[in-house]
Write an enzyme that holds these catalytic residues in place. Structure first.
Site, PDB file in Angstrom:
ATOM      1  N   GLY A  81       0.611  -1.036  -0.558  1.00  0.00           N
ATOM      2  CA  GLY A  81       0.447  -0.168  -0.130  1.00  0.00           C
ATOM      3  C   GLY A  81       0.882   1.339  -0.191  1.00  0.00           C
ATOM      4  O   GLY A  81       2.091   1.365   0.688  1.00  0.00           O
ATOM      5  N   ARG A 145       1.004  -5.871  -4.454  1.00  0.00           N
ATOM      6  CA  ARG A 145       1.364  -6.532  -3.647  1.00  0.00           C
ATOM      7  C   ARG A 145       1.499  -8.206  -3.768  1.00  0.00           C
ATOM      8  O   ARG A 145       1.446  -9.170  -3.441  1.00  0.00           O
ATOM      9  CB  ARG A 145      -0.138  -6.493  -3.078  1.00  0.00           C
ATOM     10  CG  ARG A 145      -0.919  -5.334  -2.610  1.00  0.00           C
ATOM     11  CD  ARG A 145      -1.299  -5.762  -1.856  1.00  0.00           C
ATOM     12  NE  ARG A 145      -2.143  -4.522  -0.915  1.00  0.00           N
ATOM     13  CZ  ARG A 145      -1.639  -3.871   0.150  1.00  0.00           C
ATOM     14  NH1 ARG A 145      -0.356  -3.862   1.035  1.00  0.00           N
ATOM     15  NH2 ARG A 145      -2.339  -3.073   0.543  1.00  0.00           N
ATOM     16  N   ASP A 175       5.590  -5.301   6.083  1.00  0.00           N
ATOM     17  CA  ASP A 175       6.156  -6.387   6.690  1.00  0.00           C
ATOM     18  C   ASP A 175       6.030  -8.040   5.765  1.00  0.00           C
ATOM     19  O   ASP A 175       7.500  -8.520   5.852  1.00  0.00           O
ATOM     20  CB  ASP A 175       5.624  -6.782   7.616  1.00  0.00           C
ATOM     21  CG  ASP A 175       4.055  -6.979   7.635  1.00  0.00           C
ATOM     22  OD1 ASP A 175       3.065  -6.171   6.451  1.00  0.00           O
ATOM     23  OD2 ASP A 175       2.856  -7.400   8.333  1.00  0.00           O
ATOM     24  N   ASP A 176       5.010  -7.301   4.902  1.00  0.00           N
ATOM     25  CA  ASP A 176       4.958  -8.398   3.730  1.00  0.00           C
ATOM     26  C   ASP A 176       5.796  -8.954   2.547  1.00  0.00           C
ATOM     27  O   ASP A 176       6.985  -9.596   2.415  1.00  0.00           O
ATOM     28  CB  ASP A 176       3.275  -9.017   3.024  1.00  0.00           C
ATOM     29  CG  ASP A 176       2.188  -9.267   3.733  1.00  0.00           C
ATOM     30  OD1 ASP A 176       2.758 -10.101   5.068  1.00  0.00           O
ATOM     31  OD2 ASP A 176       1.612  -9.024   3.791  1.00  0.00           O
ATOM     32  N   LYS A 202       8.008   0.229   5.320  1.00  0.00           N
ATOM     33  CA  LYS A 202       7.106   1.217   5.052  1.00  0.00           C
ATOM     34  C   LYS A 202       5.921   0.708   5.258  1.00  0.00           C
ATOM     35  O   LYS A 202       6.032  -0.355   5.725  1.00  0.00           O
ATOM     36  CB  LYS A 202       7.062   1.649   3.554  1.00  0.00           C
ATOM     37  CG  LYS A 202       5.630   2.080   2.789  1.00  0.00           C
ATOM     38  CD  LYS A 202       4.902   0.814   2.077  1.00  0.00           C
ATOM     39  CE  LYS A 202       4.557  -0.339   2.495  1.00  0.00           C
ATOM     40  NZ  LYS A 202       3.652  -0.594   1.957  1.00  0.00           N
ATOM     41  N   THR A 203       4.737   1.147   6.026  1.00  0.00           N
ATOM     42  CA  THR A 203       3.369   1.202   6.016  1.00  0.00           C
ATOM     43  C   THR A 203       3.022   2.352   7.061  1.00  0.00           C
ATOM     44  O   THR A 203       3.266   2.998   7.819  1.00  0.00           O
ATOM     45  CB  THR A 203       3.088  -0.075   6.343  1.00  0.00           C
ATOM     46  OG1 THR A 203       1.695  -0.882   6.652  1.00  0.00           O
ATOM     47  CG2 THR A 203       3.811  -0.319   7.689  1.00  0.00           C
ATOM     48  N   ILE A 204       2.184   3.026   6.349  1.00  0.00           N
ATOM     49  CA  ILE A 204       1.018   3.753   7.147  1.00  0.00           C
ATOM     50  C   ILE A 204       0.713   3.375   8.875  1.00  0.00           C
ATOM     51  O   ILE A 204       0.149   3.660   9.826  1.00  0.00           O
ATOM     52  CB  ILE A 204      -0.206   4.391   6.550  1.00  0.00           C
ATOM     53  CG1 ILE A 204      -1.437   3.725   6.524  1.00  0.00           C
ATOM     54  CG2 ILE A 204       0.353   5.235   5.363  1.00  0.00           C
ATOM     55  CD1 ILE A 204      -2.474   4.023   6.017  1.00  0.00           C
ATOM     56  N   ASP A 205       0.416   1.908   8.481  1.00  0.00           N
ATOM     57  CA  ASP A 205      -0.649   0.976  10.038  1.00  0.00           C
ATOM     58  C   ASP A 205       0.461   1.247  11.025  1.00  0.00           C
ATOM     59  O   ASP A 205       0.277   1.259  12.080  1.00  0.00           O
ATOM     60  CB  ASP A 205      -0.600  -0.363   9.207  1.00  0.00           C
ATOM     61  CG  ASP A 205      -1.030  -0.628   8.458  1.00  0.00           C
ATOM     62  OD1 ASP A 205      -1.851   0.137   7.519  1.00  0.00           O
ATOM     63  OD2 ASP A 205      -1.609  -1.871   7.478  1.00  0.00           O
ATOM     64  N   LYS A 242     -25.752  17.079  16.665  1.00  0.00           N
ATOM     65  CA  LYS A 242     -26.759  16.578  16.152  1.00  0.00           C
ATOM     66  C   LYS A 242     -26.514  15.265  15.971  1.00  0.00           C
ATOM     67  O   LYS A 242     -26.628  14.554  15.509  1.00  0.00           O
ATOM     68  CB  LYS A 242     -27.556  17.485  15.852  1.00  0.00           C
ATOM     69  CG  LYS A 242     -27.772  18.048  13.467  1.00  0.00           C
ATOM     70  CD  LYS A 242     -28.164  18.311  12.946  1.00  0.00           C
ATOM     71  CE  LYS A 242     -27.562  18.473  11.468  1.00  0.00           C
ATOM     72  NZ  LYS A 242     -29.065  19.089  10.994  1.00  0.00           N
ATOM     73  N   GLY A 251      -5.092   1.210   9.080  1.00  0.00           N
ATOM     74  CA  GLY A 251      -4.302   1.346   9.401  1.00  0.00           C
ATOM     75  C   GLY A 251      -3.924  -1.123   9.907  1.00  0.00           C
ATOM     76  O   GLY A 251      -3.750  -1.885  10.350  1.00  0.00           O
ATOM     77  N   ARG A 252      -4.522  -1.752   8.767  1.00  0.00           N
ATOM     78  CA  ARG A 252      -4.970  -3.046   9.063  1.00  0.00           C
ATOM     79  C   ARG A 252      -5.241  -3.573  10.219  1.00  0.00           C
ATOM     80  O   ARG A 252      -5.625  -3.647  10.802  1.00  0.00           O
ATOM     81  CB  ARG A 252      -3.828  -3.440   8.138  1.00  0.00           C
ATOM     82  CG  ARG A 252      -4.228  -4.902   7.483  1.00  0.00           C
ATOM     83  CD  ARG A 252      -2.186  -5.419   7.201  1.00  0.00           C
ATOM     84  NE  ARG A 252      -2.231  -5.134   6.153  1.00  0.00           N
ATOM     85  CZ  ARG A 252      -3.109  -5.354   4.507  1.00  0.00           C
ATOM     86  NH1 ARG A 252      -3.618  -6.177   4.147  1.00  0.00           N
ATOM     87  NH2 ARG A 252      -2.216  -4.256   3.047  1.00  0.00           N
ATOM     88  N   TYR A 425      -7.449   5.738   2.345  1.00  0.00           N
ATOM     89  CA  TYR A 425      -7.042   6.088   0.934  1.00  0.00           C
ATOM     90  C   TYR A 425      -6.891   8.139   1.297  1.00  0.00           C
ATOM     91  O   TYR A 425      -5.830   8.745   0.628  1.00  0.00           O
ATOM     92  CB  TYR A 425      -7.790   5.975  -0.096  1.00  0.00           C
ATOM     93  CG  TYR A 425      -7.958   4.554  -0.307  1.00  0.00           C
ATOM     94  CD1 TYR A 425      -6.694   3.225  -0.619  1.00  0.00           C
ATOM     95  CD2 TYR A 425      -8.993   3.718   0.092  1.00  0.00           C
ATOM     96  CE1 TYR A 425      -7.165   1.975  -1.049  1.00  0.00           C
ATOM     97  CE2 TYR A 425      -9.534   2.239   0.235  1.00  0.00           C
ATOM     98  CZ  TYR A 425      -8.193   1.649  -0.311  1.00  0.00           C
ATOM     99  OH  TYR A 425      -8.474   0.609   0.188  1.00  0.00           O
TER     100      TYR A 425
HETATM  101  P1  FBP Z   1       0.608  -2.199   3.759  1.00  0.00           P
HETATM  102  O1  FBP Z   1       0.591  -3.256   4.761  1.00  0.00           O
HETATM  103  O2  FBP Z   1       1.306  -2.471   2.536  1.00  0.00           O
HETATM  104  O3  FBP Z   1       1.488  -1.131   4.212  1.00  0.00           O
HETATM  105  O4  FBP Z   1      -0.724  -1.224   3.165  1.00  0.00           O
HETATM  106  C1  FBP Z   1      -1.264  -0.047   4.537  1.00  0.00           C
HETATM  107  C2  FBP Z   1      -2.688  -0.492   3.950  1.00  0.00           C
HETATM  108  O5  FBP Z   1      -3.437   1.092   3.662  1.00  0.00           O
HETATM  109  C3  FBP Z   1      -4.244  -1.035   4.797  1.00  0.00           C
HETATM  110  O6  FBP Z   1      -3.700   0.294   6.157  1.00  0.00           O
HETATM  111  C4  FBP Z   1      -5.508  -1.243   4.410  1.00  0.00           C
HETATM  112  O7  FBP Z   1      -5.991  -2.235   5.042  1.00  0.00           O
HETATM  113  C5  FBP Z   1      -4.825  -1.989   3.617  1.00  0.00           C
HETATM  114  O8  FBP Z   1      -3.260  -1.759   2.790  1.00  0.00           O
HETATM  115  C6  FBP Z   1      -5.365  -1.348   2.108  1.00  0.00           C
HETATM  116  O9  FBP Z   1      -5.033  -2.156   0.622  1.00  0.00           O
HETATM  117  P2  FBP Z   1      -5.645  -1.979  -0.798  1.00  0.00           P
HETATM  118  O10 FBP Z   1      -4.584   0.025  -1.112  1.00  0.00           O
HETATM  119  O11 FBP Z   1      -4.904  -2.968  -1.574  1.00  0.00           O
HETATM  120  O12 FBP Z   1      -6.810  -2.000  -0.614  1.00  0.00           O
END
Ligand code: FBP
Length: 550
Positions: A81, A145, A175-176, A202-205, A242, A251-252, A425
């Site tokens: 991602g 991916r 991680d993957d 890398k990962t926003i998670d 209201k 964040g997976r 996104y």
């Molecule tokens: P990575 O683990 O590859 O960094 O992906 C992060 C992420 O943004 C997750 O938070 C989210 O669940 C997933 O990617 C969404 O995947 P996709 O972009 O394939 O819809």
């Protein structure tokens, strides 16, 4: 191509480097620590990685490195991602490559790992990289991916590398993807192929972290972007008084993003998946908890609020965790028959008929839209695509029912009107904050140093991140030291262990100490947009998570 004034201005931002990396590349030498074992499953990891386990940790120091003068052709891929700062990792790698030797080449393989297998690439030139410096997105070479695991794929990658003179690979991923890097490094070593592989975290998670990786890149910018949006919604809620806003956050599995956003914005409620699991809470317990706060606020005349929901919540609810594993088994055992079904309704019925006992009961109790989301495609690494499961809507439905019952019993006299949102996104391709711009550039530059010291199977590590960049510590740690064995696509596989929210860690403890006060009395804070120029306490601030953890 038309460019925005902000993008133009960001081109000239010069990212900061750790002090040691400012020296001449031939004067930077690796200092080795002790061999690093994985935290668990040591014998299984040793069996899968006979050539790259265990390896020693590395830290850079001033010295001499003659190897850096050899000619490098480096292949780089962006994997998984999107995360803000990916372009700067490539910029740092490019600058280090060319500084070491102008004859070095950097090839950007297109569309993630599949680009390496198919041999699709572009050469990164200074003109090209200059038009992506300090910008968000992965569009310079794209991402993907694809899982690298078959001998056929490895042979194709070897052929592509040998045809193009590639002697080094940098995989920028989570991680993957870094698991891919370790597997590839092992394959090359085992087959005596002179190609070294290093990874970048890398990962926003935010779930790729440990002592040497204090943060994965992109977490800072993404969580600040979501916090800006949450703050805006909080202010709207506090103005109109209201609506209840239920906001699911990417964040997976891990709840790091939700927790960081809660610390930034002080919402009425924030659910944390890891706590739900530790307390063995059912989905009905979660709805009870949320309804009790809605009622408490409603009875005080505050018929509004904000509830943050991590997207991975559902995987932590014990009944769903078991259900997801059971569905994974059904899908793995019946792949062909399941894939032949055309409609989602057929797929739901197929899975429902194959499940047994409490799993069948749990599945059948869910609304059709959640059932459909639970049986939809896994990603190539076998993960459930939690970004497609609308947990926030499920919770709203259940809270509504609970509140009706409470009203009948005279325990609630407010109004409940709920809106749902999903922020994911929106944050992944934002312009990197100054922190991410500096950190990513340093990670890429440092990745070249690992290669220039002849290392393979390492992940780029830049730490001491709370200090100014000049004091950051650069080095690397073996990827195999971060691995454990997990069930993926029906089989036990070595993968990097995800770092989840620690319930005895400072960020969670701080949140837990404050949440009741934030629930009872509106305490919203409004972080506003990321700032790139201005006072350092505004522009160079790290996340609260990083500040509390280190
Ligand atoms: P990575 O683990 O590859 O960094 O992906 C992060 C992420 O943004 C997750 O938070 C989210 O669940 C997933 O990617 C969404 O995947 P996709 O972009 O394939 O819809």
């Amino acid at each position: 191509m038309e460019i925005s004034p902000l993008q133009k201005a960001r081109y000239s931002y010069q990212p900061k480097l750790p002090g040691i990396l400012c020296s001449s590349i031939t004067a930077i030498e690796a200092e080795y620590g002790s061999p690093m074992e994985s935290q668990c499953d040591q014998s299984a990891i040793a069996a899968d990685f006979p050539c790259t386990y265990p390896l020693r940790s590395v830290r850079f120091k001033l010295g001499r490195n003659d190897l850096a003068q050899k000619t490098f052709t480096v292949a780089v891929i962006l994997s998984g991602g999107q995360a803000p700062g990916g372009h700067n990792v490539i910029a740092g790698l490019f600058d280090a490559c060319k500084k070491a030797n102008p004859a070095n080449r950097l090839l950007g393989f297109l569309g993630g790992p599949s680009g390496l297998v198919d041999g699709a690439y572009i050469e990164i030139t200074s003109d090209l990289i200059d038009s992506y410096r300090n910008s968000g997105g992965f569009d310079i070479i794209g991402s993907g991916r694809t899982k690298l695991e078959t001998t056929e794929q490895f042979e194709k990658v070897t052929k592509v590398c040998s045809e193009n003179g590639v002697n080094s690979i940098v995989i920028i991923g989570g991680d993957d993807s870094n698991t891919n890097a370790a597997v590839l490094a092992e394959y090359f070593r085992a087959n005596k192929i002179a190609i070294n592989v290093v990874g970048c975290p890398k990962t926003i998670d935010g779930d790729l972290k440990n002592e040497a990786i204090e943060a994965s890149f992109g977490f800072d910018t993404a969580s600040k972007t979501y916090s800006e949006l949450i703050g805006n919604i909080e202010r709207d809620a506090n103005s109109a008084k209201k609506y209840w806003h239920f906001i699911r956050l990417m964040g997976r599995s891990a709840s790091h993003i939700a927790l960081e956003c809660a610390l930034e914005t002080q919402p009425s409620i924030c659910l944390i998946g890891e706590e739900v699991e530790a307390r063995n809470m059912s989905i009905s317990d979660i709805a009870d908890y949320v309804a009790s706060i809605v009622a408490l606020r409603g009875n005080n005349g505050e018929n509004f609020g904000v509830c943050l929901v991590p997207e991975g919540l559902i995987e932590f609810v014990p009944q769903f965790k078991a259900l997801i594993l059971a569905i994974n088994d059904v899908l793995a055992a019946n792949e062909a028959a399941f894939n032949a079904l055309e409609s989602l309704d057929q797929k739901r019925s197929f899975v429902s008929a194959k499940l047994e006992g409490i799993n069948a009961e749990a599945f059948n109790s869910l609304p059709a839209f959640v059932q459909a989301q639970l049986v939809s495609d896994r990603d190539p690494h076998g993960n459930v695509q939690v970004s497609k499961i609308e947990t926030e809507k499920l919770i709203i439905d259940m809270v509504e029912t609970k509140l009706k019952a409470m009203k009948k019993a005279g325990a609630y006299n407010g109004k409940f009107s709920a809106l749902s949102h999903f922020f994911g996104y929106e944050g992944r391709c934002a312009f990197p904050s100054n922190f991410d711009a500096d950190y990513c550039y340093s990670l890429g530059y440092n990745a070249f140093l690992l290669l220039a010291n002849g290392l393979t199977g390492y992940i780029s590590s830049v730490k001491n991140l709370k200090a100014p960049a000049a004091s950051w510590i650069a080095g690397g740690i073996p990827i195999t030291s971060m691995m454990n064995m997990e069930m993926r696509n029906g089989a036990l596989k070595p993968v990097i262990k995800k770092a989840l929210v620690e319930l005895d860690g400072k960020p969670f403890k701080h949140f837990a100490a404050m949440r009741q006060a934030w629930a009872e009395k509106t305490s919203f804070t409004y972080p506003g947009a990321i700032q790139y120029w201005g006072p350092s306490e505004v522009c160079d601030r790290t996340t609260i998570t990083l500040a509390l953890e280190h």
